[in-house]
Design an enzyme around this catalytic site. Structure first.
Site, PDB file in Angstrom:
ATOM      1  N   LYS A 212      46.857  42.433  33.434  1.00 39.47           N
ATOM      2  CA  LYS A 212      45.430  42.758  34.197  1.00 39.47           C
ATOM      3  C   LYS A 212      44.650  41.650  33.635  1.00 39.47           C
ATOM      4  O   LYS A 212      43.958  41.545  32.494  1.00 39.47           O
ATOM      5  CB  LYS A 212      45.052  44.108  33.664  1.00 39.47           C
ATOM      6  CG  LYS A 212      43.671  44.577  34.560  1.00 39.47           C
ATOM      7  CD  LYS A 212      42.926  45.751  33.926  1.00 39.47           C
ATOM      8  CE  LYS A 212      41.874  45.968  35.006  1.00 39.47           C
ATOM      9  NZ  LYS A 212      40.876  44.985  35.082  1.00 39.47           N
ATOM     10  N   ARG A 217      38.678  39.631  41.896  1.00 38.63           N
ATOM     11  CA  ARG A 217      39.781  40.070  42.950  1.00 38.63           C
ATOM     12  C   ARG A 217      39.502  39.562  44.407  1.00 38.63           C
ATOM     13  O   ARG A 217      38.582  39.368  44.783  1.00 38.63           O
ATOM     14  CB  ARG A 217      39.646  41.558  43.134  1.00 38.63           C
ATOM     15  CG  ARG A 217      40.554  42.307  44.249  1.00 38.63           C
ATOM     16  CD  ARG A 217      41.961  42.785  43.323  1.00 38.63           C
ATOM     17  NE  ARG A 217      42.710  43.457  44.227  1.00 38.63           N
ATOM     18  CZ  ARG A 217      42.798  44.833  44.063  1.00 38.63           C
ATOM     19  NH1 ARG A 217      41.955  45.359  43.272  1.00 38.63           N
ATOM     20  NH2 ARG A 217      43.718  45.662  44.907  1.00 38.63           N
ATOM     21  N   ARG A 232      36.629  41.747  46.361  1.00 41.39           N
ATOM     22  CA  ARG A 232      36.869  43.184  46.461  1.00 41.39           C
ATOM     23  C   ARG A 232      35.756  43.956  47.211  1.00 41.39           C
ATOM     24  O   ARG A 232      36.128  45.038  47.810  1.00 41.39           O
ATOM     25  CB  ARG A 232      36.901  43.529  44.921  1.00 41.39           C
ATOM     26  CG  ARG A 232      36.903  45.264  44.742  1.00 41.39           C
ATOM     27  CD  ARG A 232      36.757  45.720  43.490  1.00 41.39           C
ATOM     28  NE  ARG A 232      36.681  46.963  43.178  1.00 41.39           N
ATOM     29  CZ  ARG A 232      37.005  47.857  42.019  1.00 41.39           C
ATOM     30  NH1 ARG A 232      37.474  47.293  40.902  1.00 41.39           N
ATOM     31  NH2 ARG A 232      36.713  48.924  42.132  1.00 41.39           N
ATOM     32  N   GLU A 261      44.008  37.944  41.969  1.00 39.39           N
ATOM     33  CA  GLU A 261      42.855  37.453  41.401  1.00 39.39           C
ATOM     34  C   GLU A 261      42.766  35.952  40.858  1.00 39.39           C
ATOM     35  O   GLU A 261      43.422  35.160  41.099  1.00 39.39           O
ATOM     36  CB  GLU A 261      43.012  38.058  39.834  1.00 39.39           C
ATOM     37  CG  GLU A 261      43.303  39.375  39.803  1.00 39.39           C
ATOM     38  CD  GLU A 261      41.918  40.122  39.222  1.00 39.39           C
ATOM     39  OE1 GLU A 261      40.994  39.458  38.902  1.00 39.39           O
ATOM     40  OE2 GLU A 261      41.395  41.277  39.656  1.00 39.39           O
ATOM     41  N   PHE A 301      49.567  39.027  42.972  1.00 36.19           N
ATOM     42  CA  PHE A 301      50.240  40.388  42.537  1.00 36.19           C
ATOM     43  C   PHE A 301      50.635  41.278  43.704  1.00 36.19           C
ATOM     44  O   PHE A 301      51.269  42.207  43.437  1.00 36.19           O
ATOM     45  CB  PHE A 301      49.524  41.087  41.607  1.00 36.19           C
ATOM     46  CG  PHE A 301      47.909  41.359  42.042  1.00 36.19           C
ATOM     47  CD1 PHE A 301      47.880  42.667  42.734  1.00 36.19           C
ATOM     48  CD2 PHE A 301      47.062  41.034  41.281  1.00 36.19           C
ATOM     49  CE1 PHE A 301      46.687  43.179  43.048  1.00 36.19           C
ATOM     50  CE2 PHE A 301      45.662  41.318  41.646  1.00 36.19           C
ATOM     51  CZ  PHE A 301      45.793  42.504  42.609  1.00 36.19           C
ATOM     52  N   ARG A 373      41.993  55.033  45.178  1.00 34.14           N
ATOM     53  CA  ARG A 373      42.581  55.006  43.783  1.00 34.14           C
ATOM     54  C   ARG A 373      43.446  55.794  43.432  1.00 34.14           C
ATOM     55  O   ARG A 373      43.719  56.981  42.798  1.00 34.14           O
ATOM     56  CB  ARG A 373      41.449  55.494  42.756  1.00 34.14           C
ATOM     57  CG  ARG A 373      41.390  54.632  41.098  1.00 34.14           C
ATOM     58  CD  ARG A 373      40.430  55.097  40.393  1.00 34.14           C
ATOM     59  NE  ARG A 373      39.207  54.715  40.824  1.00 34.14           N
ATOM     60  CZ  ARG A 373      38.924  53.259  40.593  1.00 34.14           C
ATOM     61  NH1 ARG A 373      39.632  52.440  39.949  1.00 34.14           N
ATOM     62  NH2 ARG A 373      37.803  52.717  41.060  1.00 34.14           N
ATOM     63  N   LYS A 379      45.821  51.555  35.107  1.00 38.36           N
ATOM     64  CA  LYS A 379      45.492  50.323  34.347  1.00 38.36           C
ATOM     65  C   LYS A 379      45.409  50.938  32.767  1.00 38.36           C
ATOM     66  O   LYS A 379      44.993  52.103  32.493  1.00 38.36           O
ATOM     67  CB  LYS A 379      43.940  49.801  34.738  1.00 38.36           C
ATOM     68  CG  LYS A 379      42.913  50.570  34.650  1.00 38.36           C
ATOM     69  CD  LYS A 379      41.655  50.088  35.514  1.00 38.36           C
ATOM     70  CE  LYS A 379      40.915  51.129  35.669  1.00 38.36           C
ATOM     71  NZ  LYS A 379      39.702  50.292  36.349  1.00 38.36           N
TER      72      LYS A 379
END
Length: 509
Positions: A212, A217, A232, A261, A301, A373, A379
């Site tokens: 992470k 983002r 984001r 990222e 990712f 989410r 995370k």
């Protein structure tokens, strides 16, 4: 025609409504009255946002409100047009002109409308109705299944746009919202777990574990030689990130939408403090010099689209394979696939040793749930806490009206003073709000319409994501994403953490 007063009345009704169902009904009732032109504005305002993402206005422009108008006259569309004009001002004198324009708008507003406008401008319209609740209300008003509206909003990246379509064209209008290269979609988000073993239990037994990174983002869209980069929050930052654009152009693809990222690395390959990355991404002038002095590194990712094929519905393992097929290892976030908790824990230790935030444990089977989410990503990162002293608090808005909410937090200074490190209203339950208001008013030293300063006696345990330099506060430091864990009535202010301890955390970050 909707008046701003209609929105203000609904906002107040929603704040006072006792439960979710009642709030949704009040929102839906207003949205049914909106015209196609009014619907996007109404949805944005009811979600607590202005449609103009950047207006150049903030709390400083709201310090002294003019006398309120006796009767409502402002139409919703006229207010939106006024903010369009204010957001478009630039150059010398623009700050003064924006504030004068806002004052004129506030002068024409009633007291209830002023409260609504102040909440929208400050970004603190706390009425108990954020975007998720408004989305439910849009579905109710349009008579459509909520998942249908949610999917369209995620793919469009704009609930106001989807609301206008849903309210006027129903399912047929929503069907036109698909993944489109060049148009950002809402990113998939992660839940939180206390350990990698817990994370594996939630998404495993076998799962991918990825570093992470503490960066920005980015969603990278490429179509031929054209590249667009979005944050984001779906802001277009393409012109500010030429290094990300260059990296995207090296990939052997014709069209792609990739998730990742961007961050600034130190010469040893470890991440620079987040503030350095944030400052670099926020730089709008002399970008070429900034790129040379503080280059950004792109780490990807996920792959959402590659060369004409949408990948959102594919399982995580398939999307990872698609990403690997078009990206070199240097452009991918380090990743381990395992079912062994000890191996995952070792991978987390490695990420922390490289000074990254932690890891994300990802299901190999879950699709990419844009805008949610969902259960597919979890995370895991260490949580920092400090015992700090409350030195002031601001009166709340919306459902927090009449209660002290936004806390001013301070650490002990070297001479017995208290050094402010930031503010937070996160993590406060209704019961805590009531208790802290009573306690803080008993400690009040000065009291105004907006803020109450107090004797530095009440200690609160605060969790946060990191410490960054900040010229805003006397100690030169600020906490990132601070939220209240609990009050510590068992501790005296003399037992609170010191500013030197906070500086040590900052040096180690």
């Amino acid at each position: 025609m909707l008046l701003l007063a209609d929105l203000a009345r609904t906002s107040a009704d929603v704040a006072a409504a006792p439960g979710r169902t009642a709030k949704v009904e009040r929102l839906a009732a207003l949205l049914r009255r909106a015209t196609p032109e009014e619907a996007p504005v109404a949805v944005a305002y009811l979600s607590g946002d202005l449609r103009q993402r950047r207006t150049g206005l903030g709390w400083a422009a709201l310090r002294e409100l003019p006398p309120a108008a006796p009767t409502p006259t402002l139409s919703l569309l006229a207010v939106d047009a006024a903010f369009d004009r204010l957001a478009g001002l630039a150059g010398p004198g623009s700050t003064t002109a924006r504030r004068a324009g806002l004052t004129a708008l506030l002068t024409a507003a009633t007291a209830a409308e002023q409260r609504l406008l102040a909440g929208l401008v400050s970004g603190e319209l706390r009425q108990g109705a954020q975007e998720g609740l408004v989305l439910t209300a849009v579905a109710r008003a349009a008579g459509l299944p909520e998942p249908e509206v949610r999917t369209a909003a995620a793919l469009a990246g704009s609930l106001p746009e989807v609301a206008a379509a849903a309210l006027t064209g129903g399912s047929a209008a929503l069907a036109r919202f698909r993944l489109q290269v060049g148009r950002p979609l809402q990113p998939m988000l992660a839940q939180t777990a206390g350990s990698v073993a817990e994370g594996l239990g939630l998404v495993g037994p076998e799962a991918a574990v990825e570093w992470k990174l503490d960066g920005i983002r980015v969603q990278v869209h490429r179509s031929g030689s054209d590249v667009a980069v979005f944050t984001r929050s779906l802001d277009d930052v393409t012109d500010r990130l030429p290094d990300v654009v260059s990296a995207a152009l090296t990939l052997p693809v014709r069209a792609a939408v990739l998730d990742g990222e961007a961050l600034v690395l130190r010469p040893d390959g470890r991440p620079a403090p987040f503030q350095v990355t944030g400052s670099r991404v926020g730089r709008r002038v002399d970008v070429a010099t900034a790129r040379t002095q503080t280059p950004l590194t792109l780490f990807l990712f996920d792959a959402l689209h590659v060369d004409g094929t949408d990948l959102l519905a594919l399982p995580g393992a398939a999307r990872a394979g698609a990403l690997e097929a078009v990206t070199p290892p240097a452009l991918r976030v380090p990743r381990l696939v395992t079912a062994v908790p000890e191996a995952a824990a070792g991978f987390l230790d490695g990420a922390l040793a490289r000074e990254h935030e932690g890891v994300v444990v990802k299901s190999l089977a879950a699709p990419y749930t844009a805008g949610r989410r969902g259960p597919g990503w979890v995370k895991v990162k260490p949580v920092h806490t400090l015992d700090l002293v409350v030195v002031a608090a601001e009166w709340g808005h919306g459902r927090r009206q009449g209660r002290l909410s936004n806390l001013h937090l301070a650490a002990r200074g070297p001479t017995g003073d208290f050094v402010m490190l930031g503010k937070t209203f996160k993590g406060l339950t209704d019961a805590t709000l009531a208790w802290q208001t009573e306690q803080l008013l008993a400690l009040a030293v000065t009291r105004t319409e907006h803020i109450v300063t107090v004797r530095p006696e009440l200690v609160v345990e605060v969790a946060f994501d990191g410490v960054q330099t900040s010229p805003r506060y006397p100690g030169g430091l600020a906490l990132r994403f601070a939220r209240v864990v609990r009050y510590r009535p068992d501790k005296a202010a003399a037992e609170a953490d010191t500013v030197d301890a906070v500086r040590a955390l900052h040096r180690g970050s």
